[in-house]
Design a protein around this motif. Structure first.
Motif, PDB file in Angstrom:
ATOM      1  N   LYS A 111       0.839  -1.209   0.000  1.00  0.00           N
ATOM      2  CA  LYS A 111       0.000   0.000   0.000  1.00  0.00           C
ATOM      3  C   LYS A 111       0.872   1.256   0.000  1.00  0.00           C
ATOM      4  N   TYR A 112       1.982   1.202   0.696  1.00  0.00           N
ATOM      5  CA  TYR A 112       2.906   2.343   0.683  1.00  0.00           C
ATOM      6  C   TYR A 112       3.511   2.513  -0.704  1.00  0.00           C
ATOM      7  N   LEU A 113       3.900   1.400  -1.312  1.00  0.00           N
ATOM      8  CA  LEU A 113       4.468   1.471  -2.660  1.00  0.00           C
ATOM      9  C   LEU A 113       3.453   2.033  -3.647  1.00  0.00           C
ATOM     10  N   ASP A 114       2.176   1.737  -3.445  1.00  0.00           N
ATOM     11  CA  ASP A 114       1.141   2.293  -4.314  1.00  0.00           C
ATOM     12  C   ASP A 114       1.108   3.815  -4.217  1.00  0.00           C
ATOM     13  N   ILE A 115       1.285   4.338  -2.996  1.00  0.00           N
ATOM     14  CA  ILE A 115       1.329   5.793  -2.823  1.00  0.00           C
ATOM     15  C   ILE A 115       2.526   6.368  -3.572  1.00  0.00           C
ATOM     16  N   LEU A 116       3.684   5.715  -3.432  1.00  0.00           N
ATOM     17  CA  LEU A 116       4.879   6.194  -4.126  1.00  0.00           C
ATOM     18  C   LEU A 116       4.673   6.198  -5.633  1.00  0.00           C
ATOM     19  N   LYS A 117       4.128   5.115  -6.149  1.00  0.00           N
ATOM     20  CA  LYS A 117       3.923   5.019  -7.599  1.00  0.00           C
ATOM     21  C   LYS A 117       2.929   6.069  -8.095  1.00  0.00           C
ATOM     22  N   ARG A 118       1.951   6.382  -7.276  1.00  0.00           N
ATOM     23  CA  ARG A 118       0.929   7.343  -7.669  1.00  0.00           C
ATOM     24  C   ARG A 118       1.411   8.786  -7.560  1.00  0.00           C
ATOM     25  N   GLU A 119       2.226   9.073  -6.539  1.00  0.00           N
ATOM     26  CA  GLU A 119       2.528  10.467  -6.207  1.00  0.00           C
ATOM     27  C   GLU A 119       3.935  10.947  -6.578  1.00  0.00           C
ATOM     28  N   CYS A 120       4.882  10.045  -6.778  1.00  0.00           N
ATOM     29  CA  CYS A 120       6.298  10.435  -6.796  1.00  0.00           C
ATOM     30  C   CYS A 120       6.981  10.247  -8.146  1.00  0.00           C
ATOM     31  N   ALA A 121       7.950  11.126  -8.417  1.00  0.00           N
ATOM     32  CA  ALA A 121       8.777  11.020  -9.615  1.00  0.00           C
ATOM     33  C   ALA A 121      10.235  10.749  -9.267  1.00  0.00           C
ATOM     34  N   VAL A 122      10.565  10.774  -7.974  1.00  0.00           N
ATOM     35  CA  VAL A 122      11.934  10.498  -7.536  1.00  0.00           C
ATOM     36  C   VAL A 122      11.872   9.858  -6.155  1.00  0.00           C
ATOM     37  N   ASP A 161      -2.114   9.374   6.273  1.00  0.00           N
ATOM     38  CA  ASP A 161      -2.205   8.865   7.637  1.00  0.00           C
ATOM     39  C   ASP A 161      -1.855   7.378   7.699  1.00  0.00           C
ATOM     40  N   VAL A 162      -1.970   6.779   8.875  1.00  0.00           N
ATOM     41  CA  VAL A 162      -1.572   5.378   9.050  1.00  0.00           C
ATOM     42  C   VAL A 162      -2.471   4.418   8.289  1.00  0.00           C
ATOM     43  N   ASP A 163      -3.632   4.900   7.852  1.00  0.00           N
ATOM     44  CA  ASP A 163      -4.544   4.091   7.046  1.00  0.00           C
ATOM     45  C   ASP A 163      -4.399   4.393   5.562  1.00  0.00           C
ATOM     46  N   TYR A 164      -3.295   5.085   5.203  1.00  0.00           N
ATOM     47  CA  TYR A 164      -2.948   5.370   3.804  1.00  0.00           C
ATOM     48  C   TYR A 164      -3.921   6.352   3.150  1.00  0.00           C
ATOM     49  N   LYS A 165      -4.593   7.173   3.952  1.00  0.00           N
ATOM     50  CA  LYS A 165      -5.534   8.150   3.426  1.00  0.00           C
ATOM     51  C   LYS A 165      -4.883   9.528   3.414  1.00  0.00           C
ATOM     52  N   PRO A 166      -5.107  10.306   2.352  1.00  0.00           N
ATOM     53  CA  PRO A 166      -4.498  11.639   2.269  1.00  0.00           C
ATOM     54  C   PRO A 166      -5.062  12.577   3.326  1.00  0.00           C
ATOM     55  N   LYS A 167      -4.188  13.445   3.841  1.00  0.00           N
ATOM     56  CA  LYS A 167      -4.562  14.386   4.885  1.00  0.00           C
ATOM     57  C   LYS A 167      -4.472  15.821   4.358  1.00  0.00           C
ATOM     58  N   LEU A 168      -4.757  16.771   5.232  1.00  0.00           N
ATOM     59  CA  LEU A 168      -4.673  18.172   4.842  1.00  0.00           C
ATOM     60  C   LEU A 168      -3.270  18.559   4.392  1.00  0.00           C
ATOM     61  N   LEU A 169      -2.255  17.907   4.923  1.00  0.00           N
ATOM     62  CA  LEU A 169      -0.892  18.219   4.512  1.00  0.00           C
ATOM     63  C   LEU A 169      -0.695  17.914   3.033  1.00  0.00           C
ATOM     64  N   ARG A 170      -1.310  16.838   2.579  1.00  0.00           N
ATOM     65  CA  ARG A 170      -1.202  16.495   1.154  1.00  0.00           C
ATOM     66  C   ARG A 170      -1.812  17.618   0.314  1.00  0.00           C
ATOM     67  N   GLU A 171      -2.933  18.153   0.752  1.00  0.00           N
ATOM     68  CA  GLU A 171      -3.590  19.223   0.011  1.00  0.00           C
ATOM     69  C   GLU A 171      -2.807  20.529   0.111  1.00  0.00           C
ATOM     70  N   ALA A 172      -2.133  20.738   1.233  1.00  0.00           N
ATOM     71  CA  ALA A 172      -1.290  21.932   1.363  1.00  0.00           C
ATOM     72  C   ALA A 172      -0.139  21.871   0.375  1.00  0.00           C
ATOM     73  N   LEU A 173       0.470  20.696   0.229  1.00  0.00           N
ATOM     74  CA  LEU A 173       1.543  20.536  -0.759  1.00  0.00           C
ATOM     75  C   LEU A 173       1.010  20.813  -2.157  1.00  0.00           C
ATOM     76  N   ALA A 174      -0.136  20.213  -2.476  1.00  0.00           N
ATOM     77  CA  ALA A 174      -0.717  20.402  -3.805  1.00  0.00           C
ATOM     78  C   ALA A 174      -0.987  21.878  -4.084  1.00  0.00           C
ATOM     79  N   ALA A 175      -1.549  22.567  -3.104  1.00  0.00           N
ATOM     80  CA  ALA A 175      -1.871  23.983  -3.291  1.00  0.00           C
ATOM     81  C   ALA A 175      -0.601  24.817  -3.470  1.00  0.00           C
ATOM     82  N   SER A 176       0.435  24.497  -2.710  1.00  0.00           N
ATOM     83  CA  SER A 176       1.687  25.259  -2.831  1.00  0.00           C
ATOM     84  C   SER A 176       2.315  25.045  -4.189  1.00  0.00           C
ATOM     85  N   PHE A 177       2.270  23.837  -4.709  1.00  0.00           N
ATOM     86  CA  PHE A 177       2.803  23.600  -6.056  1.00  0.00           C
ATOM     87  C   PHE A 177       1.976  24.356  -7.101  1.00  0.00           C
ATOM     88  N   LYS A 178       0.662  24.327  -6.965  1.00  0.00           N
ATOM     89  CA  LYS A 178      -0.201  25.032  -7.906  1.00  0.00           C
ATOM     90  C   LYS A 178       0.104  26.523  -7.900  1.00  0.00           C
TER      91      LYS A 178
END
Length: 372
Positions: free
Chosen positions: A62-73, A350-367
């Protein structure tokens, strides 16, 4: 004790209540895609240590799925460090790092190297601490450093595009170079030797000095020591391409005691010396935030946004790595556990592999970031 006032906590709770209860539908586009649109390479650390420990995220599908979905490095959390590769004096162990390298290649990700020379004695194998460098210790210490860096760089070849060549060599209490078996013998020349060897054996790679000085109160001596070191690199014509700013926000327990002006002056001086910038180990330590997860998540997102908006204003910043993407595996669970016994919520998921507000903060900062 919480560093938030009652009014601040209530404000954050109100902000959190206005946000969606489920963020899973908002993970497209990926963080890597959002960052790439602005010329930034986004990724994370992953650990191939003990499969049943914080260091074993690589073994969690499940962690690897997050990496594959979200990461380029990707960057190995510990697998490029000398206490893994050279745990024994008579052989090198590249197998854990090779597994991560193969995974990155299979999934079209780049690979960072961390680190060729971690100049902290507590993270060196015991046999190196006890090593007899013989009748000509300067010659032998230099030979060891050059041979070790050659072996690691040549093993990974062009698969590593950027190396943390020297890591955390400044003592935050004194601002001076840490004393280790190598600096006792070679002094600051140990650092020159490390970068020279890296340049020789990884001529394609970005060569980085990496350290954890932060923007909160209490980091003044550390920051000044790092600037002094970066000036020395330039004065000595040592090839150092970038400054890796780890960005463990709040790790000193002063998450709300930010020194914006001092930090900006610090970063301005770094880029003024023509160094690239990298955020290499981003997370947010919530040890001093309230127990309530909604309040905590909102405070974490707020702190992250404040930091990232400043850092992403620098067009020299072209690479950004979280130090883990899921709370289940953050090193902070073991390094600075919370007094209330609840788990740290320091990463985007979070520990259940669900995105949190921090994920959205990162997305907003990149945008919101300007293209580089």
């Amino acid at each position: 004790m919480s560093t938030l006032s009652r009014r601040q906590a209530l404000t954050l709770m109100t902000a959190a209540a206005a946000l969606p209860t489920s963020l899973s539908a908002q993970t497209n586009p990926s963080l890597a895609e959002l960052a790439k649109a602005k010329g930034i390479l986004f990724g994370s650390a992953v650990g191939a240590g003990n499969a049943n420990a914080l260091t074993g995220s690589f073994y969690d599908a499940k962690y690897l799925d997050i990496l594959k979905r979200e990461c380029a490095v990707l960057v190995p959390e510990n697998e490029h460090k000398i206490y893994v590769i050279a745990a024994q004096p008579d052989k090198y162990n590249f197998e854990p790092g090779d597994r991560i390298a193969a995974f990155a290649k299979q999934n079209g990700m780049k690979l960072r190297g961390h680190t060729l020379f971690w100049n902290r004695v507590e993270f060196m194998p015991q046999w190196i601490k006890d090593h007899d460098f013989g009748p000509n210790p300067k010659k032998e210490a230099e030979r060891f450093l050059r041979d070790y860096i050659k072996a690691v760089c040549e093993h990974y070849g062009t698969s590593v595009h950027s190396w943390d060549v020297v890591n955390e060599t400044i003592d935050p209490q004194t601002g001076n170079i840490r004393e280790t078996p190598f600096t006792k013998i070679l002094g600051p020349e140990a650092l020159r030797i490390a970068f020279e060897a890296a340049k020789e054996h990884a001529p394609h790679a970005q060569l980085v000095y990496n350290d954890y000085m932060s923007w909160e109160k209490g980091n003044e001596t550390h920051r000044n020591g790092v600037l002094k070191l970066l000036r020395w690199f330039r004065d000595q014509n040592i090839t150092v391409n970038g400054m890796g700013i780890q960005s463990h926000i709040g790790n000193d327990g002063h998450i709300d005691q930010v020194q914006d002006k001092d930090w900006k002056a610090f970063v301005d001086e770094i880029v003024g010396m023509d160094y690239d910038l990298l955020i290499t180990e981003f997370d947010v330590n919530d040890k001093d935030l309230p127990t309530d997860p909604k309040v905590r998540d909102a405070a974490i997102a707020k702190a992250a946004t404040r930091y990232l908006d400043m850092m992403l204003s620098y067009k020299q910043l072209k690479e950004f790595l979280c130090w883990g993407m899921c709370d289940k595996y953050t090193w902070l669970q073991g390094w600075t556990p919370r007094a209330d016994k609840t788990l740290q919520r320091s990463t985007p998921y979070d520990v259940d592999y669900k995105p949190k507000l921090l994920r959205e903060a990162l997305a907003a900062s990149f945008k919101n970031a300007s293209p580089r």
